[in-house]
Design a protein around this motif. Sequence first.
Motif, PDB file in Angstrom:
ATOM      1  N   UNK A  30       5.867   6.878   0.342  1.00 40.21           N
ATOM      2  CA  UNK A  30       5.767   6.137   1.593  1.00 40.21           C
ATOM      3  C   UNK A  30       5.014   4.850   1.278  1.00 40.21           C
ATOM      4  N   UNK A  31       5.422   3.741   1.865  1.00 42.12           N
ATOM      5  CA  UNK A  31       4.683   2.512   1.583  1.00 42.12           C
ATOM      6  C   UNK A  31       4.859   1.508   2.701  1.00 42.12           C
ATOM      7  N   UNK A  32       3.903   0.603   2.770  1.00 43.90           N
ATOM      8  CA  UNK A  32       3.957  -0.561   3.647  1.00 43.90           C
ATOM      9  C   UNK A  32       3.772  -1.784   2.772  1.00 43.90           C
ATOM     10  N   UNK A  80       6.963  -7.830   6.994  1.00 44.35           N
ATOM     11  CA  UNK A  80       6.457  -6.486   6.752  1.00 44.35           C
ATOM     12  C   UNK A  80       7.609  -5.508   6.682  1.00 44.35           C
ATOM     13  N   UNK A  81       7.577  -4.612   5.711  1.00 42.40           N
ATOM     14  CA  UNK A  81       8.546  -3.510   5.695  1.00 42.40           C
ATOM     15  C   UNK A  81       7.867  -2.203   5.355  1.00 42.40           C
ATOM     16  N   UNK A  82       8.474  -1.121   5.868  1.00 41.02           N
ATOM     17  CA  UNK A  82       8.031   0.240   5.610  1.00 41.02           C
ATOM     18  C   UNK A  82       9.108   0.946   4.801  1.00 41.02           C
ATOM     19  N   UNK A 100      -1.159   2.888   4.891  1.00 41.43           N
ATOM     20  CA  UNK A 100       0.128   3.466   5.293  1.00 41.43           C
ATOM     21  C   UNK A 100      -0.168   4.886   5.767  1.00 41.43           C
ATOM     22  N   UNK A 140       0.862  -1.185   0.000  1.00 40.90           N
ATOM     23  CA  UNK A 140       0.000   0.000   0.000  1.00 40.90           C
ATOM     24  C   UNK A 140       0.891   1.225   0.000  1.00 40.90           C
ATOM     25  N   UNK A 141       0.597   2.150  -0.909  1.00 32.66           N
ATOM     26  CA  UNK A 141       1.492   3.275  -1.171  1.00 32.66           C
ATOM     27  C   UNK A 141       0.798   4.609  -0.934  1.00 32.66           C
ATOM     28  N   UNK A 142       1.602   5.588  -0.550  1.00 31.64           N
ATOM     29  CA  UNK A 142       1.178   6.981  -0.449  1.00 31.64           C
ATOM     30  C   UNK A 142       2.268   7.800  -1.116  1.00 31.64           C
ATOM     31  N   UNK A 146       5.548   6.778  11.582  1.00 28.56           N
ATOM     32  CA  UNK A 146       5.411   6.209  10.244  1.00 28.56           C
ATOM     33  C   UNK A 146       4.971   4.775  10.450  1.00 28.56           C
ATOM     34  N   UNK A 147       3.882   4.360   9.799  1.00 28.83           N
ATOM     35  CA  UNK A 147       3.302   3.058  10.136  1.00 28.83           C
ATOM     36  C   UNK A 147       2.471   2.525   8.980  1.00 28.83           C
ATOM     37  N   UNK A 148       2.228   1.227   9.049  1.00 28.81           N
ATOM     38  CA  UNK A 148       1.341   0.644   8.058  1.00 28.81           C
ATOM     39  C   UNK A 148       1.436  -0.855   8.003  1.00 28.81           C
ATOM     40  N   UNK A 199       3.725  -2.659  11.030  1.00 31.55           N
ATOM     41  CA  UNK A 199       4.992  -2.066  11.431  1.00 31.55           C
ATOM     42  C   UNK A 199       4.774  -0.593  11.732  1.00 31.55           C
ATOM     43  N   UNK A 200       5.373  -0.132  12.815  1.00 32.56           N
ATOM     44  CA  UNK A 200       5.245   1.277  13.175  1.00 32.56           C
ATOM     45  C   UNK A 200       6.488   1.772  13.873  1.00 32.56           C
ATOM     46  N   UNK A 201       6.906   2.978  13.531  1.00 32.50           N
ATOM     47  CA  UNK A 201       8.087   3.595  14.138  1.00 32.50           C
ATOM     48  C   UNK A 201       7.694   4.985  14.613  1.00 32.50           C
ATOM     49  N   UNK A 210       1.391   8.555   7.893  1.00 33.51           N
ATOM     50  CA  UNK A 210       2.442   9.381   8.463  1.00 33.51           C
ATOM     51  C   UNK A 210       1.775  10.378   9.396  1.00 33.51           C
ATOM     52  N   UNK A 212      10.839  -5.130   9.518  1.00 35.24           N
ATOM     53  CA  UNK A 212      10.482  -5.374  10.910  1.00 35.24           C
ATOM     54  C   UNK A 212      10.462  -6.881  11.174  1.00 35.24           C
TER      55      UNK A 212
END
Lengths: 165, 188
Positions: A128-130, A113-115, B149, A66-68, B138-140, B118-120, B151, A103
């Motif tokens: 920004x993405x997850x 999962x990665x950010x 996602x 999922x992207x922003x 920042x999370x998602x 995941x969240x920071x 911010x 993470x």
Amino acid sequence: MAAGSTYSTIMTNTLGSAAASYTLSSIPSTYTDLILVIDGSTVSNIQFRMRVGNGSVDTNSNYGGTQLYGYATTAGSGRETNATNPYIGASSTTNSTHIIQFMNYANTNVLKTWLTKGGDMGSNQIDLSAYCWRSTSAINTIQISGNGGNISSGTTFTLYGISAA
Amino acid sequence: MSPILTGVIASGISGNLLTNSFESIATFTLTGNSTGITFSSIPSTYKHLQLRMFLRGDRNGGDDLNIKFNSDTGNNYSDHVMGGDGANTAPYGQAPFGFIYSYQGFPGAGTATGLFYGGIMDIVDYQNTSKNKTIKMFQGYDNNGGGNVQFTSGSWMNTAAINNISIAPRYGTNFVQYSQIALYGIKG
């Protein structure tokens, strides 16, 4: 509460010549999280993409994200489902920086999962993405590629490990 | 520039310049369900704090995060969020509010087995008694067709030094096994 030194450089590399991809392998499983910093460019206005895996990277449709994003006066959100080579961020011949936070990358009880956050000077885009790799395998291999073009010489890849108490 | 980003770039130049500047304070890793996690008696010896969160709940469809400082349950928090759900951008904010908030923040029952958020969260200058406290987060997570996602910037409108952080599901359900929250201190 206990405290200890916890943010370590695992590996760093600068491309000496343009390449279609760069692979980080034999990543130790001893950290809690990983942070990959990509700083560089591509030979044309394309995208950075990434695959991960255990032993070898997964090339199957096991990724989703999922992207922003935003550029100029535009903001938007997008998604990849069943992706085979997931998106990191925009790239151009100018310069882009992307930071990917993995993470619990070595936990074999959970999906991965990665950010990602980053920006590209040439396209003036921020991303920004997850993302999720639908596998419980520990990540010990990461492959970065340019989508439809080479990664430029001089691009750096630095991998850090974070250890929790 | 965030001290976290400064440190990353510095480490990328040569060697490990961040040794002993980014320290693990405490980590909670769940072996079963828990209604929430609290870090107490946080040492005052750092400049900034970072929470790294890896979470899943048991509420159907997921849950929101509820984060408080120093057990303050009053409407002393505010936040602004820029989020994306895969189709739309979703800016929103709230002030005053009873906690730092993450809307539809983390996955729960009905999402892919083993999927975690995941969240920071960075808490800037947490010991400074001349300032209200500022956070950025920042999370998602992604559920292959679902997820979000986000911010966030937020504030705890209190000048007290932070010595206690509680993180819980908003609707009173549980974090589940393998969820993890780690607290780190950054020296300035």
